[in-house]
Design a protein around this motif. Structure first.
Motif, PDB file in Angstrom:
ATOM      1  N   PHE A   1       7.840  -2.595  -4.281  1.00 34.12           N
ATOM      2  CA  PHE A   1       6.996  -3.648  -3.722  1.00 34.12           C
ATOM      3  C   PHE A   1       7.466  -5.027  -4.190  1.00 34.12           C
TER       4      PHE A   1
ATOM      5  N   ALA B   1      10.853  -5.901  -2.433  1.00 31.12           N
ATOM      6  CA  ALA B   1      10.921  -5.876  -0.973  1.00 31.12           C
ATOM      7  C   ALA B   1      10.974  -7.287  -0.405  1.00 31.12           C
TER       8      ALA B   1
ATOM      9  N   LEU C   1       6.884  -6.685   3.956  1.00 34.70           N
ATOM     10  CA  LEU C   1       5.925  -5.583   3.923  1.00 34.70           C
ATOM     11  C   LEU C   1       5.125  -5.612   5.218  1.00 34.70           C
TER      12      LEU C   1
ATOM     13  N   VAL D   1       2.234   2.069   5.231  1.00 35.48           N
ATOM     14  CA  VAL D   1       2.803   0.809   4.769  1.00 35.48           C
ATOM     15  C   VAL D   1       4.306   0.982   4.600  1.00 35.48           C
TER      16      VAL D   1
ATOM     17  N   ALA E   1       8.135  -0.994   3.585  1.00 37.82           N
ATOM     18  CA  ALA E   1       8.754  -2.082   2.836  1.00 37.82           C
ATOM     19  C   ALA E   1      10.231  -2.161   3.195  1.00 37.82           C
TER      20      ALA E   1
ATOM     21  N   TYR F   1       5.628   3.912   2.128  1.00 35.76           N
ATOM     22  CA  TYR F   1       4.715   4.140   1.010  1.00 35.76           C
ATOM     23  C   TYR F   1       4.005   5.477   1.221  1.00 35.76           C
TER      24      TYR F   1
END
Length: 399
Positions: A247, A250, A253, A261, A263, A272
């Protein structure tokens, strides 16, 4: 020229009722049979859909000398109808309601109201038809601005945005109409203020500003550079969590149409996965930190025990660190095991399950101290789900 010839307009001028159009290609000759033109909107920095129209703003406003102007499509449900019958680009000038030079950075809709987030203020407009004959009208201006157009998230019943002083909700801003009132981001405002300084002084092209909403797990993430702050909302309340790993690295997103989700990182798209508790085989480390608890102006608190209200699928090692007297660099750590959840008929072995275990007994730690204020941090590194409900302190105030 013969056949169909395309050309771009270099300039347009008008004198004594005569309009002169200068093209970049010689297309007019004796064989000309028809002339047609296509009007395209300028390159907007951002486009937002609301009230069956498209709204555009951003770089075009700054290029035209008015960064607080928003443009909209004249026709309903027509993404190409940016120009009205006279060929004008329809717009609303927001600078009249701000009292100074500002930049329009974001939009949202709440309870039928249209919200315009500018750099120093936020404007609320009522109605849905912004044309001259419509019902679109200014309602209120709040003294709270937006630091970046990507740092806005529309919650089911509210709007979350990042102001210069921290994370804010529109509902709280409407209630107080003040700049410095604590809100959902009150406990991490110093973090946000540091990020705001990065946004204001850093290279815009190098900044990685992103936001994403995960409907399935009920959280919203704002990221600036390598810092990703996640607001987790549940029926019991809300709290902030800091995400790292993929996260923080990335470049973008987003939540896909499937509710997952995704990334973007180093030319790859990562998904995710809610069912995994490892990151490429490495265990997550979760750290929950409370705000400073107590009353600095009142009597001191004499603590005796700390009960950790938690539940896990299997017993997991946890570390509780207690800080006191406003000193975040000096803490006392305790290591213990979490309480595991009861077993169920359909997912446990008969000779290994914990049947009829009654009420779960939470870990109770002996921690005697006297302090004006204190804060606690709970840390866990394990492969499995863990639910932390909170802490229960046992003690009394000084007489």
């Amino acid at each position: 020229a013969s056949g169909e010839v395309l050309a771009l307009v270099n300039s347009v001028s008008e004198s004594l009722g005569v309009v002169t159009v200068v093209l970049d290609t010689a297309v007019l000759d004796a064989t000309l049979s028809a002339v047609a033109y296509t009007a395209t909107p300028p390159p907007f920095g951002r486009i937002y859909a609301a009230h069956d129209r498209l709204w555009g703003f951003g770089e075009v406003g700054a290029a035209r000398g008015d960064a607080a102007r928003v443009y909209f499509t004249s026709g309903f449900n027509d993404p190409s109808a940016w120009f009205d019958a006279e060929g004008n680009l329809a717009h609303v000038n927001l600078s009249d309601k701000s009292g100074g030079l500002e930049t329009l950075r974001g939009m949202a809709v709440k309870d039928g109201m249209t919200i315009f987030f500018l750099s120093r203020t936020t404007q609320l407009w009522v109605g849905s038809d912004p044309r001259a004959s419509g019902d679109f009208a200014w309602s209120k201006t709040l003294p709270v601005g937006l630091v970046h157009g990507d740092l806005v998230a529309e919650l089911p019943n509210d709007v979350l945005f990042v102001a210069p002083n921290g994370a804010r909700t529109l509902s709280r801003a409407l209630q107080t109409e003040q700049l410095d009132v604590g809100d959902v981001g009150g406990e991490i405002d110093p973090t946000w203020q540091a990020l705001v300084r990065v946004l204001e002084t850093g290279d815009p092209a190098a900044l990685r500003v992103r936001a994403v909403r995960h409907e399935g797990q009920g959280w919203f993430a704002f990221g600036v550079g390598s810092t990703v702050a996640v607001l987790q909302v549940t029926s019991q309340g809300f709290g902030w969590v800091m995400f790292d790993g993929a996260f923080s690295e990335a470049s973008a997103l987003c939540e896909g149409l499937d509710g997952r989700v995704y990334a973007a990182k180093n030319g790859q798209v990562l998904r995710y996965d809610e069912s995994l508790f490892t990151d490429a085989g490495e265990l997550y480390t979760c750290r929950w930190v409370s705000p400073w608890l107590g009353n600095r102006a009142g009597k001191r608190w004499a603590n005796a025990y700390v009960e950790v209200l938690c539940e896990a699928g299997v017993a997991q090692p946890l570390t509780l660190t207690r800080y006191w007297n406003d000193d975040p660099g000096n803490g006392v750590a305790f290591t213990f095991e979490s309480t595991n959840a009861p077993d169920y008929w359909d997912d446990a072995d008969w000779d290994m399950a914990r049947w009829d275990n009654g009420r779960l007994i939470s870990p109770l730690l002996r921690d005697a101290f006297v302090s004006q204020v204190a804060r606690f941090a709970v840390e866990n590194t394990s492969d499995g789900a863990l639910t932390l409900f909170g802490l229960q302190l046992y003690g009394r105030h000084e007489k």
